[in-house]
Write an enzyme that holds these catalytic residues in place. Sequence first.
Site, PDB file in Angstrom:
ATOM      1  N   ASP A   9      -5.904  11.234   0.798  1.00 51.94           N
ATOM      2  CA  ASP A   9      -5.141  10.727  -0.353  1.00 51.94           C
ATOM      3  C   ASP A   9      -5.358  11.687  -1.520  1.00 51.94           C
ATOM      4  O   ASP A   9      -6.311  12.471  -1.529  1.00 51.94           O
ATOM      5  CB  ASP A   9      -5.610   9.319  -0.747  1.00 51.94           C
ATOM      6  CG  ASP A   9      -4.779   8.740  -1.895  1.00 51.94           C
ATOM      7  OD1 ASP A   9      -3.547   8.670  -1.769  1.00 51.94           O
ATOM      8  OD2 ASP A   9      -5.365   8.373  -2.940  1.00 51.94           O
ATOM      9  N   SER A  10      -4.471  11.591  -2.507  1.00 50.69           N
ATOM     10  CA  SER A  10      -4.630  12.401  -3.709  1.00 50.69           C
ATOM     11  C   SER A  10      -5.932  12.045  -4.431  1.00 50.69           C
ATOM     12  O   SER A  10      -6.458  12.866  -5.175  1.00 50.69           O
ATOM     13  CB  SER A  10      -3.449  12.169  -4.646  1.00 50.69           C
ATOM     14  OG  SER A  10      -3.391  10.800  -4.994  1.00 50.69           O
ATOM     15  N   CYS A  72      -1.285   8.335   1.646  1.00 50.01           N
ATOM     16  CA  CYS A  72      -0.737   8.528   0.305  1.00 50.01           C
ATOM     17  C   CYS A  72       0.774   8.575   0.478  1.00 50.01           C
ATOM     18  O   CYS A  72       1.288   9.393   1.246  1.00 50.01           O
ATOM     19  CB  CYS A  72      -1.260   9.855  -0.258  1.00 50.01           C
ATOM     20  SG  CYS A  72      -0.514  10.342  -1.827  1.00 50.01           S
ATOM     21  N   GLU A 157      -6.819   4.813 -12.078  1.00 52.57           N
ATOM     22  CA  GLU A 157      -7.838   5.869 -11.936  1.00 52.57           C
ATOM     23  C   GLU A 157      -8.824   5.845 -13.106  1.00 52.57           C
ATOM     24  O   GLU A 157      -9.952   6.274 -12.980  1.00 52.57           O
ATOM     25  CB  GLU A 157      -7.173   7.251 -11.842  1.00 52.57           C
ATOM     26  CG  GLU A 157      -6.388   7.462 -10.553  1.00 52.57           C
ATOM     27  CD  GLU A 157      -7.119   8.334  -9.520  1.00 52.57           C
ATOM     28  OE1 GLU A 157      -7.904   9.188  -9.920  1.00 52.57           O
ATOM     29  OE2 GLU A 157      -6.870   8.130  -8.315  1.00 52.57           O
ATOM     30  N   CYS A 191       2.384   2.356  -3.015  1.00 51.74           N
ATOM     31  CA  CYS A 191       1.442   3.363  -3.503  1.00 51.74           C
ATOM     32  C   CYS A 191       0.074   2.800  -3.162  1.00 51.74           C
ATOM     33  O   CYS A 191      -0.209   1.621  -3.453  1.00 51.74           O
ATOM     34  CB  CYS A 191       1.572   3.572  -5.005  1.00 51.74           C
ATOM     35  SG  CYS A 191       0.246   4.589  -5.686  1.00 51.74           S
ATOM     36  N   HIS A 193      -2.724   3.158  -4.361  1.00 51.26           N
ATOM     37  CA  HIS A 193      -3.588   2.764  -5.479  1.00 51.26           C
ATOM     38  C   HIS A 193      -3.330   1.316  -5.930  1.00 51.26           C
ATOM     39  O   HIS A 193      -4.207   0.685  -6.511  1.00 51.26           O
ATOM     40  CB  HIS A 193      -3.318   3.648  -6.702  1.00 51.26           C
ATOM     41  CG  HIS A 193      -3.996   4.968  -6.676  1.00 51.26           C
ATOM     42  ND1 HIS A 193      -3.684   5.940  -5.769  1.00 51.26           N
ATOM     43  CD2 HIS A 193      -4.966   5.490  -7.487  1.00 51.26           C
ATOM     44  CE1 HIS A 193      -4.435   7.010  -6.007  1.00 51.26           C
ATOM     45  NE2 HIS A 193      -5.218   6.759  -7.040  1.00 51.26           N
TER      46      HIS A 193
END
Length: 274
Positions: A9-10, A72, A157, A191, A193
Amino acid sequence: MKAPIGIFDSGYGGLTILKEVVNQLPNYDYLYLGDNARAPYGTRSFETVYQYTWEAVQWFFNQGCELVILACNTASAKALRTIQQINLPHLYPTKRVLGVIRPTAEIIAHYSTTQNIGILATTGTVNSESYLLEIHHFFEKTKVYQEACPMWVPLIENGEYDSPGADYFVQKHIQQLLQQNPQIDTILLACTHYPLLIPKIMEFVPSHIKVVPQGKIIAESLADYLMRHPEIAEKCAQNSQITFCTTDSTVDFNQKGAIFFGKTIKSQHILLGQ
Ligand code: DGL
């Protein structure tokens, strides 16, 4: 030589996928990489996301991985096709890279009674129109509505997913999505996240609407893939070991990653793009 399954993932988002994959398939070994030093990917160009993702995939291959999951959506939307169709056949014909969009698209319409589905995702995923194409490939009559939420990943984040700032951006994008069609009865969190925002999202979504994260869908699809492909499964190590790597600070990764993964994490630092 058997190797772990690579999960990429990023940044931290893929940990919400890994968590469900480990629940579903606890015996396998996993190697997780978060490209935190270059996250977020969601606002970057097609070329940049492709280049970063391909560098990461080659890193996994250098660690011996035979199977890599792009956990991702942005990387799956912008890099997977080129990697699968151009890079692998020439350079690594026996290795496999899978994404998260197709397995989600294959199943998401089953959640909806009205066949009106809302997608919340990064700008990159929305602009790629991958979900529109993939869902229509499997469910011709399903209507799909998208809303890009460019502020959500930075909020998450930065640990702001439960703050009043999050209220504003979550409400705004839920409203903008639902305004597109009041018949929407299923919202896909496209997504990796976004599961961290679920408590906040539920405050603004009417109770008759289902909010669907991807973790379980991807875990079940991977279990099915490994059953259908014993030649790949037998190359994957099964010692229940998980290794975590990040391209940025291991201290940050251990601290924030634990929130996404739901367990303590001890990560190692690696460099990409050298
Ligand atoms: N977690 C990534 C996804 O599923 C996006 C995060 C980012 O923008 O880097 O799309």
